[in-house]
Design a protein around this motif. Structure first.
Motif, mmCIF file in Angstrom:
data_model
loop_
_atom_site.group_PDB
_atom_site.id
_atom_site.type_symbol
_atom_site.label_atom_id
_atom_site.label_comp_id
_atom_site.label_asym_id
_atom_site.label_seq_id
_atom_site.Cartn_x
_atom_site.Cartn_y
_atom_site.Cartn_z
ATOM 1 N N LEU A 110 5.394 4.327 3.222
ATOM 2 C CA LEU A 110 4.969 5.977 3.728
ATOM 3 C C LEU A 110 5.763 6.901 3.484
ATOM 4 O O LEU A 110 6.990 6.742 3.700
ATOM 5 C CB LEU A 110 4.563 5.586 5.216
ATOM 6 C CG LEU A 110 4.421 7.008 5.997
ATOM 7 C CD1 LEU A 110 2.828 7.360 5.616
ATOM 8 C CD2 LEU A 110 4.176 6.645 7.623
ATOM 9 N N HIS A 111 5.189 7.909 3.044
ATOM 10 C CA HIS A 111 6.211 9.152 2.898
ATOM 11 C C HIS A 111 5.256 10.347 3.346
ATOM 12 O O HIS A 111 4.184 10.269 2.977
ATOM 13 C CB HIS A 111 6.763 9.163 1.489
ATOM 14 C CG HIS A 111 5.644 9.111 0.239
ATOM 15 N ND1 HIS A 111 5.323 10.200 -0.633
ATOM 16 C CD2 HIS A 111 5.027 7.965 -0.036
ATOM 17 C CE1 HIS A 111 4.335 9.644 -1.251
ATOM 18 N NE2 HIS A 111 4.181 8.306 -1.205
ATOM 19 N N GLY A 112 6.074 11.391 3.546
ATOM 20 C CA GLY A 112 5.173 12.718 4.134
ATOM 21 C C GLY A 112 5.304 12.624 5.459
ATOM 22 O O GLY A 112 4.679 13.811 5.820
ATOM 23 N N PHE A 113 5.527 11.650 6.330
ATOM 24 C CA PHE A 113 5.374 11.606 7.670
ATOM 25 C C PHE A 113 6.129 10.404 8.292
ATOM 26 O O PHE A 113 6.232 9.535 7.439
ATOM 27 C CB PHE A 113 3.612 11.520 7.943
ATOM 28 C CG PHE A 113 3.541 11.426 9.537
ATOM 29 C CD1 PHE A 113 3.117 12.843 9.992
ATOM 30 C CD2 PHE A 113 3.753 10.373 10.576
ATOM 31 C CE1 PHE A 113 2.914 12.983 11.536
ATOM 32 C CE2 PHE A 113 3.643 10.636 11.602
ATOM 33 C CZ PHE A 113 3.114 11.736 12.393
ATOM 34 N N PRO A 114 6.764 10.625 9.089
ATOM 35 C CA PRO A 114 6.966 11.585 10.049
ATOM 36 C C PRO A 114 7.939 12.906 9.646
ATOM 37 O O PRO A 114 8.732 12.427 8.768
ATOM 38 C CB PRO A 114 7.623 11.432 11.285
ATOM 39 C CG PRO A 114 8.243 10.121 10.811
ATOM 40 C CD PRO A 114 7.545 9.215 9.610
ATOM 41 N N ARG A 115 7.572 14.124 9.942
ATOM 42 C CA ARG A 115 8.478 15.230 9.329
ATOM 43 C C ARG A 115 9.492 15.528 10.479
ATOM 44 O O ARG A 115 10.532 16.315 10.243
ATOM 45 C CB ARG A 115 7.826 16.159 9.127
ATOM 46 C CG ARG A 115 6.943 16.236 7.817
ATOM 47 C CD ARG A 115 5.809 17.381 7.408
ATOM 48 N NE ARG A 115 5.070 17.131 6.576
ATOM 49 C CZ ARG A 115 5.503 17.364 5.254
ATOM 50 N NH1 ARG A 115 6.672 17.946 4.812
ATOM 51 N NH2 ARG A 115 4.693 17.286 4.211
ATOM 52 N N ASP A 116 9.421 15.005 11.819
ATOM 53 C CA ASP A 116 10.313 15.573 12.891
ATOM 54 C C ASP A 116 10.403 14.221 13.902
ATOM 55 O O ASP A 116 9.765 13.404 13.756
ATOM 56 C CB ASP A 116 9.943 16.780 13.583
ATOM 57 C CG ASP A 116 8.456 16.986 14.076
ATOM 58 O OD1 ASP A 116 8.303 15.746 14.683
ATOM 59 O OD2 ASP A 116 7.903 17.808 13.909
ATOM 60 N N LEU A 117 11.419 14.373 14.775
ATOM 61 C CA LEU A 117 11.482 13.478 15.731
ATOM 62 C C LEU A 117 10.307 13.173 16.701
ATOM 63 O O LEU A 117 9.925 11.973 16.771
ATOM 64 C CB LEU A 117 12.688 14.006 16.767
ATOM 65 C CG LEU A 117 13.038 12.905 17.627
ATOM 66 C CD1 LEU A 117 13.707 11.615 17.087
ATOM 67 C CD2 LEU A 117 14.231 13.580 18.613
ATOM 68 N N VAL A 126 0.645 -1.179 0.028
ATOM 69 C CA VAL A 126 0.180 -0.034 -0.072
ATOM 70 C C VAL A 126 0.864 1.346 0.035
ATOM 71 O O VAL A 126 1.765 1.343 1.137
ATOM 72 C CB VAL A 126 -0.881 -0.099 1.129
ATOM 73 C CG1 VAL A 126 -1.750 1.176 1.261
ATOM 74 C CG2 VAL A 126 -1.917 -1.325 1.418
ATOM 75 N N ASN A 127 0.591 2.203 -0.895
ATOM 76 C CA ASN A 127 1.344 3.388 -1.104
ATOM 77 C C ASN A 127 0.531 4.512 -0.334
ATOM 78 O O ASN A 127 -0.503 4.875 -0.515
ATOM 79 C CB ASN A 127 1.369 3.745 -2.343
ATOM 80 C CG ASN A 127 2.173 5.042 -2.860
ATOM 81 O OD1 ASN A 127 2.480 5.540 -1.863
ATOM 82 N ND2 ASN A 127 2.461 5.624 -4.139
ATOM 83 N N LEU A 128 1.257 5.001 0.805
ATOM 84 C CA LEU A 128 0.657 6.063 1.722
ATOM 85 C C LEU A 128 1.375 7.117 1.615
ATOM 86 O O LEU A 128 2.422 7.388 2.016
ATOM 87 C CB LEU A 128 0.467 5.509 3.101
ATOM 88 C CG LEU A 128 -0.640 4.354 3.416
ATOM 89 C CD1 LEU A 128 -0.463 4.122 4.790
ATOM 90 C CD2 LEU A 128 -1.860 4.804 3.066
ATOM 91 N N CYS A 129 0.789 8.129 1.071
ATOM 92 C CA CYS A 129 1.207 9.791 1.032
ATOM 93 C C CYS A 129 0.500 10.538 2.192
ATOM 94 O O CYS A 129 -0.671 10.398 1.864
ATOM 95 C CB CYS A 129 1.448 10.189 -0.372
ATOM 96 S SG CYS A 129 1.581 12.232 -0.371
ATOM 97 N N CYS A 130 0.906 10.817 3.106
ATOM 98 C CA CYS A 130 0.430 11.510 4.187
ATOM 99 C C CYS A 130 -0.492 12.710 3.745
ATOM 100 O O CYS A 130 -1.578 12.782 3.942
ATOM 101 C CB CYS A 130 1.243 12.162 5.344
ATOM 102 S SG CYS A 130 0.696 12.868 6.684
#
Length: 362
Positions: A236-243, A179-183
């Motif tokens: 998954l891409h676009g998340f997470p963006r920070d720690l 499954v391709n998940l773009c946040c």
């Protein structure tokens, strides 16, 4: 493992050292999805199959030991102990008409169940001695699913704007059926739905503000919990963006099995992003250097996305690099790939590490 129970037929005495065996449910796709929402995701699903005439005959010949609850049959499975024979009771039976109705209901539901569990289901002929059925079921359960992709792969893609995360995720998804998940796309889809959450996040998206982490995480974890993600895996891409976001994702028990950082310089990112455009008539995407418009007519109608302006891109790059180091520390085993190459070369490099690591893990 889940045993899909055919009406009035069961598999006896399967012993599992670890894990669990569930029998009798799900009977419908709705039940299967409810199990999934509760976190019940089987590694193996067995569908026992037999002709209706055989099932009707077996139903009529069943006997039950009221002391142990064991099921016997006057033709197929008869106890050797005479004391057990004397106490056997005829199972509370239904009429043949009722049984036929149950079988018809089963046939209506089983197709949807096959689709739901298509990646882990095996049909086994139950019209044979129960010992042979048991052997075939046990062989399947003890087997490991063979795949060129990681077992239920959970892939995270990081990279600056323009590094090709969306394209690489698409290529991985297409080749390995995960499954391709773009946040960002997921949030847009939820905001378009007439739901409470959709109404809550819509003002943020329309005003260009960042959706609160708590809402993003709730939406994302719900999507990652669905059956397709747990059985096929996800990228998954676009998340997470920070720690902080990454730690919250881990606290939610969604831990990636593979992490990749697509790397490129800011100059390359600026060149890739600020020079791209779209044809509003055909929807085709172009780039001034890599894929110029095929004709002056197309060139005159090309549109540039305001979000691709250099000023906005520089802000995004600054934010990405401010968080990249801490994310890399959180994922010390992540693979770093040079994204300043042809997209298919990047994919080959990424894929070799994806599959190669799997073989080492096996």
């Amino acid at each position: 493992s889940v045993f899909r129970k055919l009406p009035h037929h069961c598999l006896c005495c399967l012993f599992c050292v670890q894990g669990w065996v569930l029998e009798g449910i799900p009977q419908t796709r709705e039940e299967a999805l409810s199990l999934q929402e509760a976190g019940v995701a089987p590694n193996h699903v067995v569908l026992l199959e037999a002709p209706d005439a055989v099932l009707i005959e077996r139903s009529q010949g069943k006997r039950i030991d009221p002391v142990t609850g064991d099921v016997y049959h006057v033709t197929f499975i008869w106890p050797e102990d005479k004391e057990v024979v004397q106490r056997l009771e005829r199972q509370k039976t239904v009429s043949e008409e009722q049984l036929v109705a149950q079988l018809m209901q089963h046939h209506r539901e089983v197709h949807a169940l096959r689709k739901t569990y298509r990646n882990c289901l095996k049909g086994i002929d139950a019209d044979q001695p129960h010992v042979d059925v048991f052997d075939q079921v046990l062989t399947y359960i003890l087997s490991r699913h063979c795949s060129v992709a990681p077992h239920t792969p959970r892939v995270l893609l990081f990279g600056p704007p323009g590094s090709g995360k969306s394209l690489q995720a698409k290529l991985i998804s297409q080749k390995y059926n995960i499954v391709n998940l773009c946040c960002g796309e997921l949030l847009e889809a939820v905001s378009a739905d007439v739901t409470n959450m959709g109404e809550l996040i819509k003002p943020y998206l329309e005003s260009g503000q960042q959706v609160p982490d708590s809402m993003v995480l709730q939406i994302l974890t719900e999507r990652l919990s669905r059956l397709d993600c747990t059985t096929r895996g996800w990228v998954l891409h676009g998340f997470p963006r920070d720690l902080e976001q990454a730690e919250k994702l881990q606290e939610s028990n969604f831990i990636p099995s593979r992490v990749f950082f697509l790397e490129m310089t800011d100059d390359v990112a600026i060149e890739r992003v600020t020079l791209r455009s779209i044809d509003p008539v055909t929807g085709e995407k172009y780039h001034s250097l890599y894929k110029p418009a095929p004709s002056p007519e197309v060139q005159t109608r090309l549109q540039f996305n305001p979000k691709d302006s250099e000023a906005q891109l520089l802000r995004q790059l600054k934010e990405y690099w401010a968080n990249a180091s801490s994310l890399q520390d959180l994922y010390p085993e992540a693979v770093h790939i040079n994204a300043d190459q042809d997209p298919h070369t990047v994919f080959e490099s990424l894929e070799s590490r994806l599959v190669g690591r799997l073989q080492n893990d096996a």
